[in-house]
Design a protein around this motif. Structure first.
Motif, mmCIF file in Angstrom:
data_model
loop_
_atom_site.group_PDB
_atom_site.id
_atom_site.type_symbol
_atom_site.label_atom_id
_atom_site.label_comp_id
_atom_site.label_asym_id
_atom_site.label_seq_id
_atom_site.Cartn_x
_atom_site.Cartn_y
_atom_site.Cartn_z
ATOM 1 N N LYS A 23 -15.964 15.802 46.237
ATOM 2 C CA LYS A 23 -15.673 14.800 46.997
ATOM 3 C C LYS A 23 -15.762 15.277 48.547
ATOM 4 O O LYS A 23 -15.101 15.993 48.762
ATOM 5 N N ILE A 42 -6.181 9.508 61.137
ATOM 6 C CA ILE A 42 -5.565 8.900 60.186
ATOM 7 C C ILE A 42 -6.483 8.979 58.982
ATOM 8 O O ILE A 42 -6.075 9.400 57.700
ATOM 9 N N THR A 45 -6.982 12.939 57.783
ATOM 10 C CA THR A 45 -5.631 13.299 57.354
ATOM 11 C C THR A 45 -5.538 12.896 55.880
ATOM 12 O O THR A 45 -5.214 13.389 55.149
ATOM 13 N N GLY A 46 -5.842 11.668 55.805
ATOM 14 C CA GLY A 46 -5.535 10.776 54.496
ATOM 15 C C GLY A 46 -6.412 11.228 53.570
ATOM 16 O O GLY A 46 -6.055 11.677 52.417
ATOM 17 N N ALA A 49 -5.572 14.760 52.177
ATOM 18 C CA ALA A 49 -4.447 14.617 51.468
ATOM 19 C C ALA A 49 -4.798 14.278 50.188
ATOM 20 O O ALA A 49 -4.054 14.499 49.097
ATOM 21 N N SER A 50 -5.945 13.613 49.907
ATOM 22 C CA SER A 50 -6.265 12.989 48.615
ATOM 23 C C SER A 50 -7.695 13.981 48.047
ATOM 24 O O SER A 50 -8.135 13.614 47.198
ATOM 25 N N GLY A 51 -7.517 15.130 48.535
ATOM 26 C CA GLY A 51 -8.297 16.393 47.854
ATOM 27 C C GLY A 51 -9.795 16.066 48.376
ATOM 28 O O GLY A 51 -10.771 16.584 47.539
ATOM 29 N N ILE A 52 -10.127 15.377 49.450
ATOM 30 C CA ILE A 52 -11.442 15.242 49.849
ATOM 31 C C ILE A 52 -11.694 16.160 50.947
ATOM 32 O O ILE A 52 -10.951 16.306 52.024
ATOM 33 N N ASN A 115 7.746 5.379 65.297
ATOM 34 C CA ASN A 115 7.973 6.913 64.488
ATOM 35 C C ASN A 115 6.196 7.083 63.976
ATOM 36 O O ASN A 115 6.277 7.562 62.896
ATOM 37 N N ALA A 117 2.895 9.143 64.145
ATOM 38 C CA ALA A 117 2.623 10.529 64.554
ATOM 39 C C ALA A 117 1.558 10.300 65.949
ATOM 40 O O ALA A 117 0.979 9.196 65.746
ATOM 41 N N LEU A 122 -1.366 14.225 65.022
ATOM 42 C CA LEU A 122 -2.383 14.026 63.871
ATOM 43 C C LEU A 122 -3.514 15.048 63.764
ATOM 44 O O LEU A 122 -4.015 15.492 62.820
ATOM 45 N N MET A 125 -2.309 18.052 62.022
ATOM 46 C CA MET A 125 -2.076 17.826 60.661
ATOM 47 C C MET A 125 -3.648 18.114 60.197
ATOM 48 O O MET A 125 -3.715 18.820 59.003
ATOM 49 N N ASP A 128 -4.240 21.709 59.915
ATOM 50 C CA ASP A 128 -3.691 22.335 58.868
ATOM 51 C C ASP A 128 -4.270 22.046 57.515
ATOM 52 O O ASP A 128 -3.879 22.622 56.663
ATOM 53 N N LEU A 129 -4.834 20.874 57.173
ATOM 54 C CA LEU A 129 -5.485 20.420 55.994
ATOM 55 C C LEU A 129 -6.778 20.933 55.832
ATOM 56 O O LEU A 129 -7.470 20.415 55.198
ATOM 57 N N ASP A 130 -7.188 21.759 56.793
ATOM 58 C CA ASP A 130 -8.806 22.361 56.663
ATOM 59 C C ASP A 130 -9.858 21.481 56.779
ATOM 60 O O ASP A 130 -10.493 21.377 56.368
ATOM 61 N N ILE B 21 1.662 10.483 52.620
ATOM 62 C CA ILE B 21 0.775 11.191 51.711
ATOM 63 C C ILE B 21 0.404 12.580 52.025
ATOM 64 O O ILE B 21 -0.013 13.666 51.142
ATOM 65 N N ALA B 25 1.029 15.635 49.369
ATOM 66 C CA ALA B 25 -0.231 16.217 49.020
ATOM 67 C C ALA B 25 0.229 17.873 49.080
ATOM 68 O O ALA B 25 -0.101 18.737 48.576
ATOM 69 N N TRP B 53 -3.298 6.840 45.973
ATOM 70 C CA TRP B 53 -3.328 8.392 46.132
ATOM 71 C C TRP B 53 -3.326 9.024 44.835
ATOM 72 O O TRP B 53 -4.107 9.739 44.710
ATOM 73 N N THR B 57 -6.476 11.365 43.296
ATOM 74 C CA THR B 57 -6.189 12.859 43.392
ATOM 75 C C THR B 57 -6.030 13.088 41.795
ATOM 76 O O THR B 57 -6.120 14.027 41.352
#
Lengths: 176, 79
Positions: A23, A42, A45-46, A49-52, A115, A117, A122, A125, A128-130, B21, B25, B53, B57
């Protein structure tokens, strides 16, 4: 002897593709505006974080978001641009209500009180999430932005063919 | 409804999109397949976003519920 070939139905083909292909999401980050950059990071990062696998291609004003804040430029116009549009993600102002920096200050304050980010957080992040970050060679040439003034996490400087290759492998492509 | 003791707990209260999320993750990356994460959050967006999410995933959302302002959910790592 005749060979019988079975042609996969679109559904079968799609299921094979979705099982094997990673993905991916690719994004052109054209704008250097704070609010648009927020949206870009956003989503990046989202998705990550969902593996994409996410690729962000920074071009034109978007380069500001991956510069370290040095003044740039060598020619007269280049230097003028380096002063007026000084790089650095922290210097990005909103696309509306900037009022010579007042808007930027106000937005930052409001975001902090809710609050949310900040842009530098961002981007941190995303790193950090490559998230893969590519800088546009042509825009860097035109705007006289040297490679050394980009943050070290940007590992690639490339052109449109690199982006097209990436977007061809992506299920979605965004232009921000 | 909670399902026994989770393997890991996370406090996401006060955090807004996309941080919940991202944190979930990242926490899941350190966990074994089959183990369960439990988290509390306060952003109402979490109620919609965590199920989405989980679908994206391929992880299992065991429960998600809101009590007053606090949302509690459990996720089992499947992928």
């Amino acid at each position: 002897m005749t060979q019988v070939q079975t042609i996969p139905t679109p559904e079968e083909f799609q299921s094979v593709v979705s099982e094997t292909a990673p993905k991916k999401l690719s994004m052109v980050v054209f704008s250097g505006d704070m609010d648009k950059a927020m949206a870009a990071f956003i989503i990046a990062t989202g998705a990550a974080a969902s593996g994409i696998q996410v690729t962000m291609f920074f071009t034109f004003w978007g380069l500001k978001l991956i510069q370290d804040g040095n003044r740039t430029g060598s020619s007269l116009f280049g230097r003028a641009m380096g002063v007026m549009n000084r790089g650095g993600i922290d210097r990005a102002g909103p696309s509306k209500f900037n009022f010579l920096g007042m808007g930027r200050w106000m937005f930052k304050k409001m975001m902090r009180s809710h609050n949310v980010a900040s842009l530098p957080e961002l981007r941190e992040m995303a790193i950090d999430l490559d998230v893969r970050m590519i800088a546009c060679q042509m825009s860097m040439d035109v705007m006289e932005i040297p490679r050394e003034t980009l943050i070290p996490e940007v590992l690639e400087v490339a052109g449109v063919a690199t982006f097209i290759e990436e977007s061809q492998q992506s299920q979605s492509t965004l232009f921000i | 409804m909670t399902l026994g003791t989770p393997d890991i707990t996370l406090d996401l209260e006060g955090m807004l999109c996309p941080i919940p999320i991202v944190k979930v993750a990242k926490a899941l990356k350190t966990m074994d397949v089959g183990s369960v994460l439990q988290a509390t959050a306060s952003d109402p967006g979490v109620l919609i976003d965590i199920p989405a999410w989980a679908r994206t995933t391929g992880n299992e959302l065991l429960s998600i519920e809101r009590e007053d302002k606090i949302i509690t959910f459990q996720v089992r790592k499947l992928s």
